[in-house]
Design an enzyme around this catalytic site. Sequence first.
Site, mmCIF file in Angstrom:
data_model
loop_
_atom_site.group_PDB
_atom_site.id
_atom_site.type_symbol
_atom_site.label_atom_id
_atom_site.label_comp_id
_atom_site.label_asym_id
_atom_site.label_seq_id
_atom_site.Cartn_x
_atom_site.Cartn_y
_atom_site.Cartn_z
ATOM 1 N N VAL B 679 5.828 -7.717 1.758
ATOM 2 C CA VAL B 679 6.209 -8.916 0.912
ATOM 3 C C VAL B 679 4.554 -8.478 -0.072
ATOM 4 O O VAL B 679 4.092 -9.340 -0.947
ATOM 5 C CB VAL B 679 6.116 -10.653 0.674
ATOM 6 C CG1 VAL B 679 8.012 -10.258 1.031
ATOM 7 C CG2 VAL B 679 5.177 -10.952 1.796
ATOM 8 N N GLU B 681 2.465 -6.728 -0.734
ATOM 9 C CA GLU B 681 1.735 -5.641 -2.163
ATOM 10 C C GLU B 681 2.865 -6.053 -3.310
ATOM 11 O O GLU B 681 2.748 -5.613 -4.398
ATOM 12 C CB GLU B 681 1.724 -4.795 -2.017
ATOM 13 C CG GLU B 681 0.318 -4.460 -1.200
ATOM 14 C CD GLU B 681 0.434 -2.828 -0.470
ATOM 15 O OE1 GLU B 681 1.628 -2.592 0.351
ATOM 16 O OE2 GLU B 681 -0.466 -2.686 -0.877
#
Lengths: 330, 723
Positions: B679, B681
Site C-alpha cells: 500500500v 506507493e
Amino acid sequence: MRPFTYVAAGTPKEALKAAANSSASHYLGGGTNLLDLMKEDVERPEQIVEVADLDLAQVKKNKGGGYTIGATLSNSATANHPDVRNNYPLLSMTILAAATVQIRNMATNGGNLLQRTRCPYFYETSMPCNKREPGSGCGALNGSNAGHAIFGWSESCVATNPSDMSIALAALDASVRVQAPDGSSRLIPFNDFHRLPGDQPEKDTTLRPHELVLAIELPAPIYKDHYYYLKIRERSSYAFALISVAAGLEIKNDRITKVGLALGGVAHKPWKLTSAEEFLVGKAPTEENFTQAATLALKDAKTLEHNKYKVPMSEKAIARALAQAYARKA
Amino acid sequence: MKTNNIKGTGEAINRVDGRLKVTGQATYAGEFSVKNKVYAQGVNSTIAKGKITSIDVTEALAQPGVIEVITYQNALKLKGHEKDLPAIDNTTPMAVLQSPDVHYYGEYVALVVAETIEQAQYACRLVKIEYAKEEALTDFAAAKSTAIKPAAPEDYFRGDVEKGLAEADETLEVTYVTPIEHHHPMELHTAIATWMGDEVEIYASQQMIDNSVKTIANTFDIPEKNIRVISPFIGGGFGSKLQTHRHVTLAVMAAKMTGRPVHVTVTRTQMFTNTTMRQRNEQKMRLGATKDGKLTALAHETLSHTSTYEQYQEPCGTVSKMLYATPNNEVKHRLMPLNLQTPFAMRAPGEAPGSFALESAMDEMAWKLGMDPIEFRIKNDTQTDPSNGKPFSSRLLNECLRIGADKMGWENRPKTPRSRREGSWLVGYGVSAASRASPYQESAAKVILRAKGGEVHATVQTDATDIGTGTYSILAQTAAEYLQIPIERITVELGDSRFPVTPGSGGSWGAASFSMGVKVACDNVLKELKEKVGMSEDAQANVAQLLLDNNLATFEATGTATPDEGRAGYSVFSFGANFTEVWVNEHTGMFRIKRMVNVSSAGKILNPKTAYGQILGGLTMGAGMVIAEQTKVEPNFGNFITRSFADYHVPVNLDMANVEVIFLPEEDKIANAMGIKGVGELGITGVASAIANAIFNATGKRFRDLPITPEKMVMAEVEAGVV
Ligand SMILES: Cc1cc2nc3c(=O)[nH]c(=O)nc-3n(C[C@H](O)[C@H](O)[C@H](O)COP(=O)(O)OP(=O)(O)OC[C@H]3O[C@@H](n4cnc5c(N)ncnc54)[C@H](O)[C@@H]3O)c2cc1C
Ligand code: SF4
C-alpha cells in the site's frame, strides 16, 4: 558560530545606549527573522540587544482618538487585542493571514516592520546580492524573479517587502514612532518608513543608525465596517503572499468617502495605491468602479522576465478585495 | 492492562511503538549517544561545473575545536565508478571527495570535523575554494539534443501504434510536465560512524540495512562482515534513504581519518543537493480510440534528466504497458545528462508522474469521446497483463472505480466543465485509476521464545526497517497470530545488520516480504520445537504451551520466506481509484480540495490503521504535486533556487480535504501465502491527475504542467482573454 555579545535591555534608554556602542548591533525582537538570517550567515551582528522585554507591549488610546501599538507586543496579541479588533479590524485580519500561530506568537510588531526580504539570492551567500553584499550585483534582476517587484525597483535590486502587517498599516496611514540614541524621538509617516532600493538596496528603511522602534501610531478608528485583506499564495496557509491587497472603505449614502488601499508583494515597500484611492473617493461602490481603480493601480507596473503574472493577478485581487470589503456590511 | 487478546493481522491496533515515539524514547540514528563523538559538516560547491583550482583550509583549521578538514587532496582513496555514467541501484558505491572535478552546484567539496556542530558549521564558511568554472548544462530546453537511451528500461513495442492511431476515431497528442521534486522526509539524513579496529559501526537513517552494508563495503572495499549498520527508527524516507548517500561515506571516512566517532547530519538545505530527488519529466502521450471507447493505440514517451556521472531513469511509462488493453502500445524513455545531482526513486517511482500523464490523457480522451471517464476506463479493462500475457493475480480496478463512484456521488458531478458554481468558486469532480506493482522478495527473521513467570514472551528480530509505515506493529501482529501469543508479549527488534536479512523498506514490498519472513520463522519455531521434544510434526500444539510443558527457558528459530514459483506465472499489482472534488476560486486562482475518496484493492490489509496512514500520506503527497511542490533551477548559476521549506511548499493541513479511504476486502493468495500486497506507493498513484481532472471539470482549462499554481491559473485566463 560567529561570536557576538548579547545585551538584555530593560528600558529603551538602556537599549539605545548599548546599541550605540557597536557599529554592528541589532535589536532582537522575537528573533523569528534575525536568528534565521544569522544561521544562514546573512546577518552577522557583533552585538545583539534584546528588546523583547521592554515595557512597550501595550495598546493605548491617544488623546486625538487614535491608538498607539507598542513595538514589543507580539503579532498575535496585537491581532487579538479587543481594541485592535474593534477599531482596526483590517489590521487584525491582515496579521492573522501571516505565517503561523507559533510564529505570530513570537514575532513582535517592531520586528515585523523590519523583517527582511525573502529573495532567495539574499539568503544564499554563494550568490550575488546587492542587498546582502553591496556591489556584488543583483542575482534576481536577470535570474529567477517570479517573486520579485513590479513597482519601484532599480537595476540594483528588484526585491519585495514580505510583511503582511505593513500592507494594512500602509492602507491605514499609520506612522512609526522611533527613538534615537540621543533620546530624541520622531514620528515617521508609514509611507516614508520603508524605502525604494535605488542604489542603496542594503537599506530597507529610513531608520537612522541605532534608532529603536517604539510604537506604531494609528489614526482614529477607521474602516470598521468595510475592510478586507486578500492574500494570494501558493498554499492555503503558511506561505508568503505572491501578491496581497489591504482594502478599507468608508461609505456614506452609497458614496465612497474614504479609501485605504495598498498592495503587497509588488515592491521594495508596501505599495500604497494613491491614484486608485483618489479615483474611488466620491464614487459609488460598484464592481465597475473597483475594476477601473484596479486598472489604474497597475498602470505603471514594470514587470521582469518571470513575474508578468503579477499584473493581472493584482488587478483581479484589487477589484476583488474592494468588492469583499464592500460586501462585508453592504 | 493485560488482555489475552492475540491481536493478529487484520486488526486496527494502535502502533506498538507509538508510546515510545510520543514520549521521545524511540531513538533515531542521530540521537544515539556515542562516547567521544565529534561532528562533521559538508562544504558544498558553489559552481555547477568545473574544477577546484585551489583550496585553503588554514583559517578553518585554526579555529577552536576544528580537528580536520578533508578535501580531495587528503581524502581516503575510494573505489569510484568503473565506467562512465553507470546505471545506479541501491548498492552503487558512493565515493566522494576523490577529485577536483565539480559536477553540480552543491556537490560536497570538503568536510570539516570539529568538536561541536557549531564549530564545524562555522569553519565550513572559512574553507576557501577557488574554481575554474566551465559552462554547465542545467537548462532542460537547451539540453534536449543531448538525450541518450538509458541503460534501462528498454524501449517497448506492442503492435503498431501508428496503425492504431490511423484506425482511431479520435486521437490525442499532449505533453505533461512534472517538475523536480524532493522527498524531504521529516528526519534529516544522518550518520554516526565509529571504527573499532577493522570494524565499523554506523548508526544511520537508512531504509535498507543490508544494501547499506553492501554499499559501504563496495565504497571502502572492505568485507561486509566488518560493517554493522543500525537504524531502528526512521523519520520517513520516501525513497531518499534507499541508497546510502555520500554523507555516510563521509562519516565513515572521517571517523577512520580522525580516530574518533564522527556524526554527519545533512542540513535541510543540503537535503536538496546531497541526497537525491525526483527528476523533471516531460511525458508525451499519444492515444487513439474508437467512437465506442476502445483504445486503439497508446504511446508514452518520457524525457528525463540524470547527472553527468551516474544514470537513473524514472520508469514513467511502465504504467502504460499494463493498465489498459490496447493492441498497439509503445513506451520509450530518454535521458539528458545535466549538471544536477543524480535523481533516484521517490515514492512510486514511475507511477507517480507516469500515472499523472496516463490518467490525465485518459480523462482528456473520455471528454473527447463524450464518455464518462469511469466507463471509458472500464471499457478498456483487462484481466491479463498486456505487457507479458500473464493473468493478474487479482485485479479489482473496476470494483474500485464503481464503489468509489457510488461513495462520491459521481452521477451528480458537473457533466460539463465550468458548469457548477458556489459563490465565487468553480466546482469540479475528477477521477483516476491507480496501479502499483506488488513485489515480494526473499526475507528472513528470527523468533526467540522466552519463558518468564509462567508466560511465554517472544522476540522477533529482522533487519527490516520501520520508516514510519508501521512495520513494528504489523510484525508484532504477524508474530502474535502465528505464535498464538498475545501481542503484549511480543517484542519486535528491527534495523540492525546483525539480524536476519530482508530486502528493506522500498518498492512497496516491505509489508508482504517482512511479514512472510516472520510467519515462516514462527512456523519454524513451532516445527523445530516439536522436533526437539519428540512430537510429531502433524500433532496439534501451542508453541508457548510446549515451551512451558517441557520446562524450556528459551528456544529460537529462524526462517526465510521465498517467493514460490506459482507466483511467477502471474502479474501481481495493487489497484485503486481516486476521486476528488475541487473548488477553484475564480478571483485568486487558488483551489481547495474539498473531498477525496480513495478505494484500494491491496490484498490483505494487515492493520487498517497503519494502512490508512499510508494511503492518506500518499494522497497528501499526490496533492502536493498539484498544489505547489517544485524545485526550481536558477537559470544563470544552475543551483536550486528553492532551498528551504519557505520556498519548497508541501501541503499544509488546510490544503487537505475531507478524506475517505476504503479497502476492498481481499486476500491475494497468489501474491503470497498471507495474501498481502503493498500500500505504501499505491496511495500517491494517480492522485495528481484526479485533482487536475477535477480542475478541468471546474474551470474548463487543462493544466498539463505541474504544479497548478495561482500564477498559472491567472496566466491561463490571460491567454484565454478572460482577464
Ligand atoms: C516560516 C516563516 C513564515 C513566515 N510567514 C510570514 C508571512 O506569511 N507573512 C509575514 O508578514 N511574515 C511572515 N514571516 C515573518 C515574520 O512575520 C517575521 O519574522 C516577524 O514578524 C519578525 O518579528 P520578530 O520580532 O521575530 O523580529 P526579529 O527577528 O527579532 O527582528 C527582525 C529585525 O527587526 C529588528 N528589530 C526588532 N525589533 C526592533 C525594534 N523595536 N526596533 C528596531 N529594530 C528592531 C531586528 O534587529 C531585526 O533586524 C514568516 C517567518 C517565518 C520564519
Ligand atoms: S533583488 Fe535585491 S535582494 Fe534580491 S538579489 Fe537582487 S539585490 Fe539581492
